[in-house]
Design an enzyme around this catalytic site. Sequence first.
Site, PDB file in Angstrom:
ATOM      1  N   ASP A   1       0.865  -1.377  -0.300  1.00 14.69           N
ATOM      2  CA  ASP A   1      -0.189  -0.025  -0.055  1.00 14.69           C
ATOM      3  C   ASP A   1       0.617   1.102  -0.024  1.00 14.69           C
ATOM      4  O   ASP A   1       1.693   1.476   0.703  1.00 14.69           O
ATOM      5  CB  ASP A   1      -0.647   0.388   1.505  1.00 14.69           C
ATOM      6  CG  ASP A   1      -2.199   1.265   1.044  1.00 14.69           C
ATOM      7  OD1 ASP A   1      -2.305   1.419  -0.442  1.00 14.69           O
ATOM      8  OD2 ASP A   1      -2.400   1.689   1.995  1.00 14.69           O
TER       9      ASP A   1
ATOM     10  N   GLU B   1       1.140  -0.360  -5.125  1.00  8.02           N
ATOM     11  CA  GLU B   1       0.473   0.822  -5.417  1.00  8.02           C
ATOM     12  C   GLU B   1       1.433   2.113  -5.748  1.00  8.02           C
ATOM     13  O   GLU B   1       1.906   2.672  -4.121  1.00  8.02           O
ATOM     14  CB  GLU B   1      -0.735   1.181  -4.369  1.00  8.02           C
ATOM     15  CG  GLU B   1      -1.585   1.945  -4.926  1.00  8.02           C
ATOM     16  CD  GLU B   1      -2.129   2.099  -3.595  1.00  8.02           C
ATOM     17  OE1 GLU B   1      -3.452   2.975  -3.907  1.00  8.02           O
ATOM     18  OE2 GLU B   1      -2.118   2.221  -2.671  1.00  8.02           O
TER      19      GLU B   1
END
Length: 553
Positions: A202, A244
């Site tokens: 993330d 990401e």
Amino acid sequence: MVDDLWYKDCVIYSLDLESFLDSNGDGVGDLEGLTRRLEYLEFLGVDALWLAPFHPSPNRDDGYDVADYYGVDPRYGSSGDFVHFMHQARKQGLRVLMDLVVNHTSDEHPWFQQARRADRGGARRDWYVWSEERPENWDEGVVFPGVQKGTWSFDERAGAHYFHRFHEFQPDLNVDNPDVRSEIRRIMGYWLELGVYGFRVDAVPFLIERVRAGRDHYERHFDYLREFRQFMQWRRGDAVLLGEANVPPDETRPYFGDKGEHIHMMFNFFVNQHLFYGLATGDVGPLVSAIEATSDIPATAQWAHFLRNHDELDLGRLDDEQRERVFARFAPQPDMRLYGRGIRRRLAPMLGDRQLEELAYSVLFALPGSPVIRFGDELRMGDDLTLPGRDAVRTPMQWADERHGGFTAADVPFRPVIDHGVWSHEHVNVAEQRRDPGSFLNWMARMIRLRKECPEIGHGDCSILDTGAPNVLGLRYDWRGNAVITLNNFEERPNLVQLRLEDRGVQRLSHLMEPREFPAGEGGSFEIPLGPLGYCWMRVGGLDYAARQVERN
């Protein structure tokens, strides 16, 4: 060898446990519910499963506010349930990726509670980022405009300001601290031992920032990615990191590493946004430029392409005029937009037409990389714009024409199932579409099989074709003496594609979706008709084509 890397040619399915299937009637999806639906994923044909965070959490940000990295939230089951799920997934050949959310924790995490000690002598104090005075830029760099006040907040117990790139209840970890990085490796090692094949990492740009109060620019330390990669590969050689990082093309190379020594895969936000511009306008030029701009990656690296995910459709990489044209077509009402940069709608109601949605998925599967599908989009599930923010696209899976769509037996699910209008579970559900050969679900399963029959896309060399039609995207892939061509017409009227291939000996192009061939014309040219928003996948063939290609390679 490069062609043995499984992640370069896989189809990934993304889901949230809480939204998939509730097995015990408490209104929340769980591990047992997912285990019961593994046969559905087998039918669909996906290769890997990406699970959203399932750790213990106050759940103020859909689990991205983690309070314990080594546990399973009791709402989803136990650690034993996770091990059982992993065993069953492994039996089906399904690889499992999980979210690694370590750029911040919940403010209820024991680490932060220890770091807040007023005497400032706590062992975890330096695990977070503090400032004695409020930095002048305390309100700059927010991720959620209109919702988030700033990136520095004062904690009375600590007597200092702490940094949080996201919400104030998500204090950022100080990854510059070697003890923090050691703990991240320990977290990775724990879940690798339980069988996961890797991590969706993330917010990678924020994870590797070296944050210091008062500075306008935060230096990024890409060597941390190499550190995590090396640890993971020692523990499990075939595990991957899927990052990401919504960054422009000229900033992507350091994330992969010069020789592919950092992250294995990254989501291609740049191509995603220009794809939606093409769908909104019919103009494929910017999409072609985006594909070309992101083509220079290491041989062992791979892009992950997607249409929609669990967040808003971010359009921040488009220029103002392009963004407004996408808004006008796909999010004309203010309540359809979020943070001034994105669209909070699911794919089906946003595109509005199955023909356009089929084209979108044909393009997705044809892009150079590995496709990622969001759960429910294979049904053309809708959204619920009465829910706040990103929750509009996070409604539960619709399994049947039953109460709460067959998601739960509880009186009240954790989030409402869509039960009205054309997107209601009465009209859109798995059970009905499994029985209908012409359903979108069965079309999607066929497309996934087609994509897996074309390993050239995942492993081969991609080239942009001159189609002679400005609204048609033509891509060609060459690998091991074989070649595949895909054509996608972004125009709402027919197009006749004129292709001239440089290969000698090519006598025909074989349609991969129907029993049809296109013979070579005079001079080796081909004419391929495409209907409005039509698409065509073809394999290059001829009496001596394959032999010549093998000889050439």
